[in-house]
Design a protein around this motif. Structure first.
Motif, PDB file in Angstrom:
ATOM      1  N   LYS A 163       0.832  -1.208   0.000  1.00  0.00           N
ATOM      2  CA  LYS A 163       0.000   0.000   0.000  1.00  0.00           C
ATOM      3  C   LYS A 163       0.865   1.256   0.000  1.00  0.00           C
ATOM      4  N   SER A 164       0.251   2.374  -0.374  1.00  0.00           N
ATOM      5  CA  SER A 164       1.014   3.614  -0.560  1.00  0.00           C
ATOM      6  C   SER A 164       1.808   4.020   0.679  1.00  0.00           C
ATOM      7  N   ASN A 165       1.254   3.781   1.874  1.00  0.00           N
ATOM      8  CA  ASN A 165       2.003   4.164   3.076  1.00  0.00           C
ATOM      9  C   ASN A 165       3.297   3.352   3.189  1.00  0.00           C
ATOM     10  N   ARG A 166       3.269   2.092   2.754  1.00  0.00           N
ATOM     11  CA  ARG A 166       4.472   1.262   2.774  1.00  0.00           C
ATOM     12  C   ARG A 166       5.471   1.767   1.731  1.00  0.00           C
ATOM     13  N   VAL A 167       4.985   2.168   0.557  1.00  0.00           N
ATOM     14  CA  VAL A 167       5.869   2.708  -0.484  1.00  0.00           C
ATOM     15  C   VAL A 167       6.568   3.958   0.042  1.00  0.00           C
ATOM     16  N   TYR A 168       5.799   4.848   0.682  1.00  0.00           N
ATOM     17  CA  TYR A 168       6.398   6.060   1.248  1.00  0.00           C
ATOM     18  C   TYR A 168       7.439   5.716   2.316  1.00  0.00           C
ATOM     19  N   GLU A 169       7.157   4.722   3.147  1.00  0.00           N
ATOM     20  CA  GLU A 169       8.110   4.321   4.190  1.00  0.00           C
ATOM     21  C   GLU A 169       9.424   3.837   3.560  1.00  0.00           C
ATOM     22  N   VAL A 170       9.323   3.052   2.492  1.00  0.00           N
ATOM     23  CA  VAL A 170      10.531   2.570   1.810  1.00  0.00           C
ATOM     24  C   VAL A 170      11.286   3.745   1.193  1.00  0.00           C
ATOM     25  N   LEU A 171      10.575   4.605   0.466  1.00  0.00           N
ATOM     26  CA  LEU A 171      11.235   5.728  -0.211  1.00  0.00           C
ATOM     27  C   LEU A 171      11.821   6.744   0.769  1.00  0.00           C
ATOM     28  N   ASN A 172      11.259   6.817   1.972  1.00  0.00           N
ATOM     29  CA  ASN A 172      11.782   7.723   2.999  1.00  0.00           C
ATOM     30  C   ASN A 172      12.763   7.032   3.935  1.00  0.00           C
ATOM     31  N   ARG A 173      13.145   5.805   3.566  1.00  0.00           N
ATOM     32  CA  ARG A 173      14.131   5.019   4.317  1.00  0.00           C
ATOM     33  C   ARG A 173      13.687   4.670   5.726  1.00  0.00           C
ATOM     34  N   LYS A 174      12.391   4.570   5.931  1.00  0.00           N
ATOM     35  CA  LYS A 174      11.851   4.202   7.244  1.00  0.00           C
ATOM     36  C   LYS A 174      11.615   2.693   7.337  1.00  0.00           C
ATOM     37  N   ARG A 175      11.550   2.025   6.178  1.00  0.00           N
ATOM     38  CA  ARG A 175      11.300   0.584   6.134  1.00  0.00           C
ATOM     39  C   ARG A 175      12.241  -0.031   5.105  1.00  0.00           C
ATOM     40  N   ALA A 176      12.826  -1.169   5.476  1.00  0.00           N
ATOM     41  CA  ALA A 176      13.728  -1.882   4.566  1.00  0.00           C
ATOM     42  C   ALA A 176      12.915  -2.710   3.575  1.00  0.00           C
ATOM     43  N   LEU A 177      13.510  -2.979   2.435  1.00  0.00           N
ATOM     44  CA  LEU A 177      12.873  -3.846   1.454  1.00  0.00           C
ATOM     45  C   LEU A 177      12.899  -5.286   1.946  1.00  0.00           C
ATOM     46  N   THR A 178      11.825  -6.008   1.686  1.00  0.00           N
ATOM     47  CA  THR A 178      11.794  -7.439   1.991  1.00  0.00           C
ATOM     48  C   THR A 178      12.284  -8.202   0.761  1.00  0.00           C
ATOM     49  N   LEU A 179      12.557  -9.473   0.928  1.00  0.00           N
ATOM     50  CA  LEU A 179      12.993 -10.295  -0.202  1.00  0.00           C
ATOM     51  C   LEU A 179      11.934 -10.297  -1.295  1.00  0.00           C
TER      52      LEU A 179
END
Length: 130
Positions: A88-104
């Protein structure tokens, strides 16, 4: 009929001075026609320069977020376009803002769907200090 090119005056690039001289020589040959002695010299020098640059100036892969942002800009993608690969968009924003790491799974989908090199996606992300 063109005179065949002689390799007598071409030597390996072993130093920065050799590299600069080869670049200058290539500059003078940029308009050479293929299948001429000048064109053959240009091909050989370009190959030598490429090998020297690969050894002495290796390119570093971008970190995952920069690789994703580059592909977004390059392909005109939006946050919505990344949702099938990241969530979801909130997860995309978290990844792009370096708040969440990418999963496999995200890495696999981004690689398959966008063609981002897996090596970039698994690289340790740059930590930005605020």
């Amino acid at each position: 009929m063109h005179k065949r090119f002689s390799t007598r005056n071409i030597k390996p690039i072993k130093s920065d001075a050799d590299y600069r001289a080869a670049l200058k020589e290539v500059e003078s040959l940029m308009m050479a026609e293929p299948n001429t002695s000048e064109g053959e010299k240009l091909d050989i020098l370009a190959t030598l320069i490429e090998a020297y640059e690969r050894k002495h100036f290796p390119l570093d892969l971008p970190d995952p977020v920069e690789a994703i942002k580059f592909e977004m800009e390059h392909k005109g993608l939006t946050i919505k376009d990344l949702e099938p690969m990241i969530g979801k968009s909130n997860r995309v924003y978290e990844v792009l803002n370096r708040k969440r790491a990418l999963t496999l799974r995200m890495i696999q989908k981004l690689h398959q769907e966008l063609g981002i090199p897996a090596e970039s996606l698994i690289k340790q992300p740059v930590q930005i200090q605020y």
